[in-house]
Each structure stands twice: as structure tokens, then as C-alpha cells.
Design a protein around this motif. Structure first.
Motif, PDB file in Angstrom:
ATOM      1  N   ILE A   1       1.026  -9.093  10.641  1.00  0.00           N
ATOM      2  CA  ILE A   1       0.438  -7.441  11.208  1.00  0.00           C
ATOM      3  C   ILE A   1       1.448  -6.596  10.015  1.00  0.00           C
ATOM      4  O   ILE A   1       2.641  -6.510  10.313  1.00  0.00           O
ATOM      5  CB  ILE A   1      -0.118  -7.250  12.236  1.00  0.00           C
ATOM      6  N   ILE A   2       0.379  -5.475   9.519  1.00  0.00           N
ATOM      7  CA  ILE A   2       1.602  -4.631   8.461  1.00  0.00           C
ATOM      8  C   ILE A   2       1.324  -3.310   9.288  1.00  0.00           C
ATOM      9  O   ILE A   2       0.168  -2.726   9.659  1.00  0.00           O
ATOM     10  CB  ILE A   2       0.691  -4.758   7.438  1.00  0.00           C
ATOM     11  N   PHE A   3       2.390  -2.682   8.993  1.00  0.00           N
ATOM     12  CA  PHE A   3       2.791  -1.761   9.709  1.00  0.00           C
ATOM     13  C   PHE A   3       2.314  -0.059   9.086  1.00  0.00           C
ATOM     14  O   PHE A   3       2.690  -0.158   7.842  1.00  0.00           O
ATOM     15  CB  PHE A   3       3.776  -0.994  10.958  1.00  0.00           C
ATOM     16  N   PHE A   4       2.224   0.733   8.957  1.00  0.00           N
ATOM     17  CA  PHE A   4       1.428   1.814   7.892  1.00  0.00           C
ATOM     18  C   PHE A   4       2.013   3.218   9.012  1.00  0.00           C
ATOM     19  O   PHE A   4       1.862   3.868  10.115  1.00  0.00           O
ATOM     20  CB  PHE A   4       0.129   2.249   7.304  1.00  0.00           C
ATOM     21  N   ASN A   5       2.624   4.017   8.160  1.00  0.00           N
ATOM     22  CA  ASN A   5       3.237   5.738   8.789  1.00  0.00           C
ATOM     23  C   ASN A   5       1.979   6.511   8.432  1.00  0.00           C
ATOM     24  O   ASN A   5       1.027   6.285   8.308  1.00  0.00           O
ATOM     25  CB  ASN A   5       4.281   6.486   7.729  1.00  0.00           C
ATOM     26  N   ASP A   6       2.150   8.190   9.084  1.00  0.00           N
ATOM     27  CA  ASP A   6       1.149   8.262   8.760  1.00  0.00           C
ATOM     28  C   ASP A   6       0.394   9.397   7.206  1.00  0.00           C
ATOM     29  O   ASP A   6      -0.417   9.633   7.259  1.00  0.00           O
ATOM     30  CB  ASP A   6       1.597  10.115   8.915  1.00  0.00           C
ATOM     31  N   GLU A   7       1.612   8.313   6.219  1.00  0.00           N
ATOM     32  CA  GLU A   7       0.534   9.236   5.025  1.00  0.00           C
ATOM     33  C   GLU A   7      -0.034   8.037   4.495  1.00  0.00           C
ATOM     34  O   GLU A   7      -0.823   7.964   3.441  1.00  0.00           O
ATOM     35  CB  GLU A   7       1.885   9.069   4.344  1.00  0.00           C
TER      36      GLU A   7
ATOM     37  N   PHE B   1      11.490   5.233   4.665  1.00  0.00           N
ATOM     38  CA  PHE B   1      10.709   5.887   4.426  1.00  0.00           C
ATOM     39  C   PHE B   1      10.399   5.712   2.580  1.00  0.00           C
ATOM     40  O   PHE B   1      11.637   6.453   1.938  1.00  0.00           O
ATOM     41  CB  PHE B   1      10.411   7.647   4.762  1.00  0.00           C
ATOM     42  N   ASN B   2       9.688   5.374   2.770  1.00  0.00           N
ATOM     43  CA  ASN B   2       8.752   5.269   1.357  1.00  0.00           C
ATOM     44  C   ASN B   2       9.509   4.295   0.116  1.00  0.00           C
ATOM     45  O   ASN B   2      10.243   4.450  -0.669  1.00  0.00           O
ATOM     46  CB  ASN B   2       8.557   6.499  -0.100  1.00  0.00           C
ATOM     47  N   GLN B   3      10.080   2.965   1.063  1.00  0.00           N
ATOM     48  CA  GLN B   3      11.514   2.512   0.041  1.00  0.00           C
ATOM     49  C   GLN B   3      10.764   0.854   0.629  1.00  0.00           C
ATOM     50  O   GLN B   3       9.657   0.684   1.356  1.00  0.00           O
ATOM     51  CB  GLN B   3      12.699   2.872   1.119  1.00  0.00           C
TER      52      GLN B   3
ATOM     53  N   ASP C   1      17.448   5.990  -2.256  1.00  0.00           N
ATOM     54  CA  ASP C   1      16.777   6.636  -1.499  1.00  0.00           C
ATOM     55  C   ASP C   1      16.324   6.814  -3.300  1.00  0.00           C
ATOM     56  O   ASP C   1      15.912   8.165  -3.670  1.00  0.00           O
ATOM     57  CB  ASP C   1      17.133   8.498  -1.351  1.00  0.00           C
ATOM     58  N   VAL C   2      15.545   6.208  -3.740  1.00  0.00           N
ATOM     59  CA  VAL C   2      14.243   6.050  -4.091  1.00  0.00           C
ATOM     60  C   VAL C   2      13.308   5.370  -4.107  1.00  0.00           C
ATOM     61  O   VAL C   2      13.074   4.937  -3.482  1.00  0.00           O
ATOM     62  CB  VAL C   2      15.727   4.602  -5.360  1.00  0.00           C
ATOM     63  N   ASP C   3      12.112   6.208  -4.426  1.00  0.00           N
ATOM     64  CA  ASP C   3      10.520   5.238  -3.913  1.00  0.00           C
ATOM     65  C   ASP C   3      10.900   4.825  -4.502  1.00  0.00           C
ATOM     66  O   ASP C   3      10.575   4.615  -5.822  1.00  0.00           O
ATOM     67  CB  ASP C   3       9.990   7.116  -4.416  1.00  0.00           C
ATOM     68  N   ILE C   4       9.640   4.089  -3.876  1.00  0.00           N
ATOM     69  CA  ILE C   4       9.811   2.639  -3.851  1.00  0.00           C
ATOM     70  C   ILE C   4       8.184   1.966  -5.112  1.00  0.00           C
ATOM     71  O   ILE C   4       8.435   1.361  -6.038  1.00  0.00           O
ATOM     72  CB  ILE C   4       8.983   1.571  -2.690  1.00  0.00           C
ATOM     73  N   TYR C   5       7.669   3.256  -4.790  1.00  0.00           N
ATOM     74  CA  TYR C   5       6.356   3.557  -6.084  1.00  0.00           C
ATOM     75  C   TYR C   5       7.007   3.238  -7.028  1.00  0.00           C
ATOM     76  O   TYR C   5       6.237   2.633  -8.158  1.00  0.00           O
ATOM     77  CB  TYR C   5       5.523   3.931  -5.823  1.00  0.00           C
ATOM     78  N   ASP C   6       7.656   4.230  -7.313  1.00  0.00           N
ATOM     79  CA  ASP C   6       8.768   4.521  -8.421  1.00  0.00           C
ATOM     80  C   ASP C   6       9.660   3.596  -9.112  1.00  0.00           C
ATOM     81  O   ASP C   6       9.388   2.855 -10.377  1.00  0.00           O
ATOM     82  CB  ASP C   6       9.310   5.605  -8.794  1.00  0.00           C
ATOM     83  N   MET C   7      10.164   2.735  -8.151  1.00  0.00           N
ATOM     84  CA  MET C   7      10.588   1.542  -8.465  1.00  0.00           C
ATOM     85  C   MET C   7       9.691   0.235  -9.184  1.00  0.00           C
ATOM     86  O   MET C   7      10.407  -0.044 -10.061  1.00  0.00           O
ATOM     87  CB  MET C   7      11.831   0.455  -7.210  1.00  0.00           C
ATOM     88  N   VAL C   8       8.529   0.024  -7.958  1.00  0.00           N
ATOM     89  CA  VAL C   8       8.293  -1.403  -8.301  1.00  0.00           C
ATOM     90  C   VAL C   8       7.217  -0.925 -10.185  1.00  0.00           C
ATOM     91  O   VAL C   8       7.129  -1.713 -10.848  1.00  0.00           O
ATOM     92  CB  VAL C   8       6.455  -0.701  -7.754  1.00  0.00           C
TER      93      VAL C   8
ATOM     94  N   ILE D   1       0.761  -1.925  -0.102  1.00  0.00           N
ATOM     95  CA  ILE D   1       0.155   0.421   0.357  1.00  0.00           C
ATOM     96  C   ILE D   1       0.732   1.152   0.107  1.00  0.00           C
ATOM     97  O   ILE D   1       1.741   1.553   0.851  1.00  0.00           O
ATOM     98  CB  ILE D   1      -0.858  -0.086   1.197  1.00  0.00           C
ATOM     99  N   TYR D   2       0.240   1.985  -1.113  1.00  0.00           N
ATOM    100  CA  TYR D   2       1.487   2.966  -1.525  1.00  0.00           C
ATOM    101  C   TYR D   2       0.027   4.621  -0.878  1.00  0.00           C
ATOM    102  O   TYR D   2      -0.302   4.209  -1.990  1.00  0.00           O
ATOM    103  CB  TYR D   2       2.107   3.578  -2.120  1.00  0.00           C
ATOM    104  N   LYS D   3       0.568   5.534   0.047  1.00  0.00           N
ATOM    105  CA  LYS D   3      -0.478   6.664  -0.002  1.00  0.00           C
ATOM    106  C   LYS D   3      -1.644   6.399   0.037  1.00  0.00           C
ATOM    107  O   LYS D   3      -2.898   7.316  -0.657  1.00  0.00           O
ATOM    108  CB  LYS D   3       0.068   7.989  -0.593  1.00  0.00           C
TER     109      LYS D   3
END
Length: 180
Positions: A20-26, A56-58, A84-91, A4-6
């Protein structure tokens, strides 16, 4: 669940593995607890558990893991570095590459995709503390490229040693020196 991304699913679909999956504030997945274990029709089993924290975002950079392949166990704590590469962009980029027909063009694109970013590998293990599949207690220290450089070990017979390694993994020094 799958990644899950944002707040939105991306990448691959979720499965049936408990955890159990953890999520950040976004609303982006940033670690969790995972569990797996089953015996196959041949009587052999595979099991694993993990407790991970993501950059973060990885993906994961700090994790405790247990992996067992029918008695070949590895357990430990790993600390890793990630580019420091955004995981969403990488995927998204990887998924586009995987739509290409199998062959040299796709292989080349995947190799380029997996290459370091600004000299930083996508993932490099830096520290490992645990037990390997040969039943050795180990502490491994790795360079920024993820290559082993120092290995402290008490082997399965109780013999202790410390080794310093070059970039190719060759032992340059050992204490105590190897018996002849």
C-alpha cells in the motif's frame, strides 16, 4: 506502482510487489507498506516487509523493516536524516548520469551526485533499534554523517555492553570494559 510525484509517474516503472502506498495532498508518494517474499529454485528464500514514512518530497526517514535472507534476519526501527533536495530533481539528475557510457566520467558524476548537499548527506541513519543479523538486540546512535557513535547491545548469548565510537568506528570506551 513505481514512484509518483505530484500525480505523475517518474523514475522507474512499477513492479509486482504487493503493498500500500501513501500519498500526500499533492499526489506525491510519501511512504507505505511493502511486502516481498519468495523461494528460489535453489530452495533458499528472501523476504521483507516495511512500513515507512517519507520526508516531504524526499524518501523514507522513519521506517520499520524486516529483512530475511534465508535465515539471516534483521528487524528494526530506523530514524534517518535526508538532505533537503527534491527527490524528483535527484532522480532526473541520476537518470541523466546513467545515460553516460560506463567508465570514469560516469563514475565521477555519480560520486558528485551522491555527495552531501550543503554539508548534509543525501541520507544518514541517525537511530536504529532492533535485532541485527548476528541475533544481537541493539540500539545504535549515529552522528549527522551517519557514522555509528554509541552502540548499546545485548548479544545473542545475553551479554550486555555499551560502546562509544570515534568517527572511524573504533571503540573509544566500553562498559563493562572488555575482558582480558
Amino acid at each position: 506502482i513505481g514512484p509518483i510525484y505530484k500525480g505523475k509517474p517518474f523514475g522507474y516503472a512499477g513492479g509486482s510487489r504487493p503493498g500500500i502506498i501513501f500519498f500526500n495532498d499533492e499526489g506525491t508518494e510519501n511512504g507505505g507498506l511493502t511486502f516481498d517474499g519468495k523461494r528460489g529454485p535453489d530452495g533458499k528464500y528472501r523476504a521483507s516487509s516495511g512500513f515507512s514514512f517519507d520526508q516531504f518530497n524526499q524518501d523514507q526517514i522513519l521506517y520499520f523493516q524486516y529483512n530475511d535472507d534465508n535465515g539471516r534476519r534483521r528487524t528494526g526501527l530506523t530514524i534517518a536524516d535526508r538532505a533537503d533536495v527534491d527527490i524528483y530533481d535527484m532522480v532526473q539528475a541520476r537518470d541523466s548520469i546513467m545515460k553516460l557510457p560506463a567508465g570514469a566520467v560516469r563514475d565521477s558524476a555519480l560520486k558528485q551526485w551522491a555527495a552531501p548537499r550543503n554539508g548534509v548527506p543525501l541520507m544518514a541513519q541517525r537511530i536504529y533499534v532492533g535485532r541485527d543479523v548476528q541475533k544481537n538486540a541493539v540500539i545504535g546512535l549515529f552522528d549527522p554523517a551517519g557514522r555509528p557513535r554509541i552502540r548499546l547491545m545485548v548479544d545473542s548469548l545475553g551479554e550486555a555492553r555499551m560502546e562509544f565510537l570515534d568517527e572511524q568506528g573504533g571503540v573509544t570506551a566500553r562498559f563493562p570494559e572488555a575482558r582480558r
